[in-house]
Design an enzyme around this catalytic site. Sequence first.
Site, PDB file in Angstrom:
ATOM      1  N   GLN A 126       0.850  -1.193   0.000  1.00  0.00           N
ATOM      2  CA  GLN A 126       0.000   0.000   0.000  1.00  0.00           C
ATOM      3  C   GLN A 126       0.888   1.246   0.000  1.00  0.00           C
ATOM      4  OE1 GLN A 126      -3.452  -0.549   2.976  1.00  0.00           O
ATOM      5  NE2 GLN A 126      -1.971  -2.101   3.570  1.00  0.00           N
ATOM      6  N   ASN A 127       2.184   1.048   0.155  1.00  0.00           N
ATOM      7  CA  ASN A 127       3.091   2.186   0.279  1.00  0.00           C
ATOM      8  C   ASN A 127       3.412   2.782  -1.088  1.00  0.00           C
ATOM      9  OD1 ASN A 127       3.065   1.449   2.916  1.00  0.00           O
ATOM     10  ND2 ASN A 127       5.101   0.530   2.931  1.00  0.00           N
ATOM     11  N   ASP A 175       6.270   4.665  -1.356  1.00  0.00           N
ATOM     12  CA  ASP A 175       7.629   5.179  -1.188  1.00  0.00           C
ATOM     13  C   ASP A 175       8.694   4.534  -2.072  1.00  0.00           C
ATOM     14  OD1 ASP A 175       8.100   2.716   0.157  1.00  0.00           O
ATOM     15  OD2 ASP A 175       7.769   3.602   2.141  1.00  0.00           O
ATOM     16  N   HIS A 194      -1.499   1.649  -4.187  1.00  0.00           N
ATOM     17  CA  HIS A 194      -1.887   3.057  -4.003  1.00  0.00           C
ATOM     18  C   HIS A 194      -0.997   4.031  -4.765  1.00  0.00           C
ATOM     19  CE1 HIS A 194      -4.053   1.779  -0.016  1.00  0.00           C
ATOM     20  NE2 HIS A 194      -4.744   1.491  -1.102  1.00  0.00           N
ATOM     21  N   CYS A 217      -1.365  14.298 -14.882  1.00  0.00           N
ATOM     22  CA  CYS A 217      -2.275  15.395 -15.188  1.00  0.00           C
ATOM     23  C   CYS A 217      -3.669  15.073 -14.640  1.00  0.00           C
ATOM     24  CB  CYS A 217      -2.317  15.545 -16.710  1.00  0.00           C
ATOM     25  SG  CYS A 217      -3.595  16.652 -17.285  1.00  0.00           S
ATOM     26  N   THR A 239       0.509  -2.900   8.637  1.00  0.00           N
ATOM     27  CA  THR A 239      -0.671  -2.174   8.153  1.00  0.00           C
ATOM     28  C   THR A 239      -1.755  -2.165   9.220  1.00  0.00           C
ATOM     29  OG1 THR A 239      -2.433  -2.065   6.482  1.00  0.00           O
ATOM     30  CG2 THR A 239      -1.515  -4.264   6.932  1.00  0.00           C
ATOM     31  N   VAL A 285       3.237  -3.934  15.425  1.00  0.00           N
ATOM     32  CA  VAL A 285       3.528  -3.596  16.810  1.00  0.00           C
ATOM     33  C   VAL A 285       2.246  -3.471  17.647  1.00  0.00           C
ATOM     34  CG1 VAL A 285       5.770  -2.512  16.408  1.00  0.00           C
ATOM     35  CG2 VAL A 285       3.701  -1.130  16.204  1.00  0.00           C
TER      36      VAL A 285
HETATM   37  C1  BJW Z   1       4.471  -1.210  12.589  1.00  0.00           C
HETATM   38  C2  BJW Z   1       5.683  -0.599  12.853  1.00  0.00           C
HETATM   39  C3  BJW Z   1       6.807  -1.415  12.789  1.00  0.00           C
HETATM   40  C4  BJW Z   1       4.194   0.913  12.980  1.00  0.00           C
HETATM   41  N1  BJW Z   1       6.682  -2.695  12.501  1.00  0.00           N
HETATM   42  N2  BJW Z   1       4.359  -2.499  12.322  1.00  0.00           N
HETATM   43  C5  BJW Z   1     -15.410  -0.874   2.741  1.00  0.00           C
HETATM   44  C6  BJW Z   1     -15.731  -0.594   4.062  1.00  0.00           C
HETATM   45  C7  BJW Z   1     -15.508   0.681   4.565  1.00  0.00           C
HETATM   46  C8  BJW Z   1     -14.961   1.684   3.780  1.00  0.00           C
HETATM   47  C9  BJW Z   1     -14.644   1.409   2.482  1.00  0.00           C
HETATM   48  C10 BJW Z   1     -14.873   0.141   1.992  1.00  0.00           C
HETATM   49  N3  BJW Z   1     -14.434   0.131   0.695  1.00  0.00           N
HETATM   50  C11 BJW Z   1     -13.951   1.343   0.370  1.00  0.00           C
HETATM   51  C12 BJW Z   1     -14.066   2.156   1.437  1.00  0.00           C
HETATM   52  C13 BJW Z   1     -13.635   3.590   1.471  1.00  0.00           C
HETATM   53  C14 BJW Z   1     -12.152   3.758   1.686  1.00  0.00           C
HETATM   54  C15 BJW Z   1     -11.805   3.088   3.010  1.00  0.00           C
HETATM   55  O1  BJW Z   1     -11.293   2.001   3.073  1.00  0.00           O
HETATM   56  N4  BJW Z   1     -12.074   3.773   4.108  1.00  0.00           N
HETATM   57  C16 BJW Z   1     -11.796   3.251   5.445  1.00  0.00           C
HETATM   58  C17 BJW Z   1     -10.696   4.082   6.092  1.00  0.00           C
HETATM   59  C18 BJW Z   1     -13.077   3.254   6.245  1.00  0.00           C
HETATM   60  N5  BJW Z   1     -11.357   3.228   0.577  1.00  0.00           N
HETATM   61  C19 BJW Z   1     -11.153   3.929  -0.515  1.00  0.00           C
HETATM   62  O2  BJW Z   1     -11.609   5.056  -0.648  1.00  0.00           O
HETATM   63  C20 BJW Z   1     -10.321   3.318  -1.620  1.00  0.00           C
HETATM   64  N6  BJW Z   1     -10.999   3.430  -2.846  1.00  0.00           N
HETATM   65  C21 BJW Z   1     -12.107   2.723  -3.116  1.00  0.00           C
HETATM   66  O3  BJW Z   1     -12.542   1.873  -2.391  1.00  0.00           O
HETATM   67  O4  BJW Z   1     -12.683   3.070  -4.313  1.00  0.00           O
HETATM   68  C22 BJW Z   1     -13.952   2.528  -4.647  1.00  0.00           C
HETATM   69  C23 BJW Z   1     -14.323   3.129  -5.985  1.00  0.00           C
HETATM   70  C24 BJW Z   1     -14.703   2.307  -7.027  1.00  0.00           C
HETATM   71  C25 BJW Z   1     -15.048   2.859  -8.255  1.00  0.00           C
HETATM   72  C26 BJW Z   1     -15.013   4.233  -8.445  1.00  0.00           C
HETATM   73  C27 BJW Z   1     -14.614   5.059  -7.424  1.00  0.00           C
HETATM   74  C28 BJW Z   1     -14.264   4.509  -6.179  1.00  0.00           C
HETATM   75  C29 BJW Z   1      -9.020   4.082  -1.819  1.00  0.00           C
HETATM   76  C30 BJW Z   1      -8.112   4.023  -0.654  1.00  0.00           C
HETATM   77  C31 BJW Z   1      -6.858   4.878  -0.928  1.00  0.00           C
HETATM   78  C32 BJW Z   1      -5.985   5.015   0.290  1.00  0.00           C
HETATM   79  N7  BJW Z   1      -4.994   6.029   0.031  1.00  0.00           N
HETATM   80  C33 BJW Z   1      -3.966   6.290   1.026  1.00  0.00           C
HETATM   81  C34 BJW Z   1      -3.073   7.448   0.517  1.00  0.00           C
HETATM   82  C35 BJW Z   1      -2.144   6.961  -0.588  1.00  0.00           C
HETATM   83  C36 BJW Z   1      -1.290   8.039  -1.136  1.00  0.00           C
HETATM   84  C37 BJW Z   1      -0.265   8.563  -0.161  1.00  0.00           C
HETATM   85  O5  BJW Z   1       0.550   7.812   0.380  1.00  0.00           O
HETATM   86  O6  BJW Z   1      -0.256   9.763   0.042  1.00  0.00           O
HETATM   87  O7  BJW Z   1      -3.197   5.102   1.245  1.00  0.00           O
HETATM   88  S1  BJW Z   1      -4.614   6.643   2.660  1.00  0.00           S
HETATM   89  C38 BJW Z   1      -3.392   5.730   3.544  1.00  0.00           C
HETATM   90  O8  BJW Z   1      -3.951   4.557   4.168  1.00  0.00           O
HETATM   91  C39 BJW Z   1      -2.433   5.221   2.467  1.00  0.00           C
HETATM   92  C40 BJW Z   1      -2.078   3.878   3.004  1.00  0.00           C
HETATM   93  O9  BJW Z   1      -1.547   3.073   1.956  1.00  0.00           O
HETATM   94  C41 BJW Z   1      -3.368   3.404   3.564  1.00  0.00           C
HETATM   95  C42 BJW Z   1      -3.206   2.318   4.581  1.00  0.00           C
HETATM   96  O10 BJW Z   1      -2.475   2.754   5.673  1.00  0.00           O
HETATM   97  P1  BJW Z   1      -1.399   1.780   6.342  1.00  0.00           P
HETATM   98  O11 BJW Z   1      -0.322   1.497   5.367  1.00  0.00           O
HETATM   99  O12 BJW Z   1      -2.071   0.625   6.932  1.00  0.00           O
HETATM  100  O13 BJW Z   1      -0.745   2.746   7.433  1.00  0.00           O
HETATM  101  P2  BJW Z   1      -1.256   3.124   8.908  1.00  0.00           P
HETATM  102  O14 BJW Z   1      -0.507   4.323   9.333  1.00  0.00           O
HETATM  103  O15 BJW Z   1      -2.719   3.174   8.974  1.00  0.00           O
HETATM  104  O16 BJW Z   1      -0.822   1.875   9.801  1.00  0.00           O
HETATM  105  C43 BJW Z   1       0.547   1.583  10.049  1.00  0.00           C
HETATM  106  C44 BJW Z   1       0.563   0.305  10.864  1.00  0.00           C
HETATM  107  O17 BJW Z   1       1.917  -0.063  11.060  1.00  0.00           O
HETATM  108  C45 BJW Z   1      -0.067   0.452  12.251  1.00  0.00           C
HETATM  109  O18 BJW Z   1      -0.953  -0.631  12.463  1.00  0.00           O
HETATM  110  C46 BJW Z   1       1.119   0.368  13.207  1.00  0.00           C
HETATM  111  O19 BJW Z   1       0.776  -0.294  14.436  1.00  0.00           O
HETATM  112  C47 BJW Z   1       2.085  -0.454  12.414  1.00  0.00           C
HETATM  113  N8  BJW Z   1       3.491  -0.225  12.704  1.00  0.00           N
HETATM  114  N9  BJW Z   1       5.444   0.736  13.145  1.00  0.00           N
HETATM  115  C48 BJW Z   1       5.410  -3.214  12.300  1.00  0.00           C
HETATM  116  N10 BJW Z   1       8.028  -0.888  13.077  1.00  0.00           N
HETATM  117 ZN    ZN Z   2      -2.668  17.390 -19.225  1.00  0.00          ZN
END
Ligand code: BJW
Ligand code: ZN
Length: 252
Positions: free
Chosen positions: A103-104, A106, A121, A129, A198, A224
Amino acid sequence: MTDSATLDRLAERLRSAHAVTVMTGAGISAESGVPTFRGTGGLWRSYSATDLATPEAFVRDPRLVWQWYRWRRGIIGGAEPNPGHLVLARLEARMPAFTLITQNVDGLHQRAGSTHVVELHGNIWRARCVRGCGVVRDAAGEAPGDGPAGEQDPVPVCSCGALMRPDVVWFGEALDQSRIDLAVQAAKGCQVFMAIGTSALVYPAAGLPLVAANAGAVVVEINVDSTPLTPHAGLVLKAKAAEVLPALESRL
Ligand code: BJW
Ligand code: ZN
């Protein structure tokens, strides 16, 4: 079960597996110094990351959103893959079939040597654009002339006149269908599915471990903290990815 016993069981599963699928989140890069999204690391100035990663935020204030992405690119550009990234790259090399879903945005997995990476992602190093002219490399998106001369932090503009945006997936936006297909296929076809660093909150990614479990894979969580996935995981390692993955590799 102690972490040591869990590691032994996981190593045994990996040794007998043909196909392994790993899905990573921001936690895998935490020990490279890259902030996670949720929790205290997710704050920039007074904004939460989850508020800035939206199309609405970009429409409201594209300059602010670009400033945030430039800040993050500065951190990521200065970061190095950590031992967790490196173990996953070596695991790919030793498994008959291995898919790394991340999902990263980076690019640290690729820098660590992973080649079979499904970026759900997007990637922070690309810009595109908003009108859909096609993806443009970041260097082009940031070329001189993209903003009024002398303006600080200009918003890059496409040759067609529309704004450029980071080539990432924001909330409410659809993921690339071919990437979802690859990820679902890898989840269904593996014997071991590892969810690493995640929060398992964001869909559709959060559904992939359940797809794997329903298809018969053992689901392993490395984190963690506890997450909504924890009760569904067959093996849980509550530990830092960069520490536990080398411990796992030493048992293989
Ligand atoms: C460690 C550690 C160490 C720390 N060792 N561990 C179904 C149910 C409910 C909602 C929805 C659903 N389906 C869709 C939705 C809506 C929405 C969603 O899921 N919302 C929920 C939050 C409720 N999803 C969407 O909108 C997605 N799109 C979609 O579904 O489209 C449908 C569609 C169809 C057709 C037309 C139009 C639409 C899109 C989701 C996009 C997410 N984007 C982001 C930004 C990316 C760009 C950027 O980086 O700037 O993605 S948001 C952010 O969250 C980013 C991440 O990839 C993503 C996940 O986060 P992640 O990686 O889990 O990070 P953290 O910080 O949350 O967690 C870190 C973890 O690490 C923690 O647990 C720590 O404990 C742990 N940790 N140190 C091991 N050392
Ligand atoms: Zn353009």
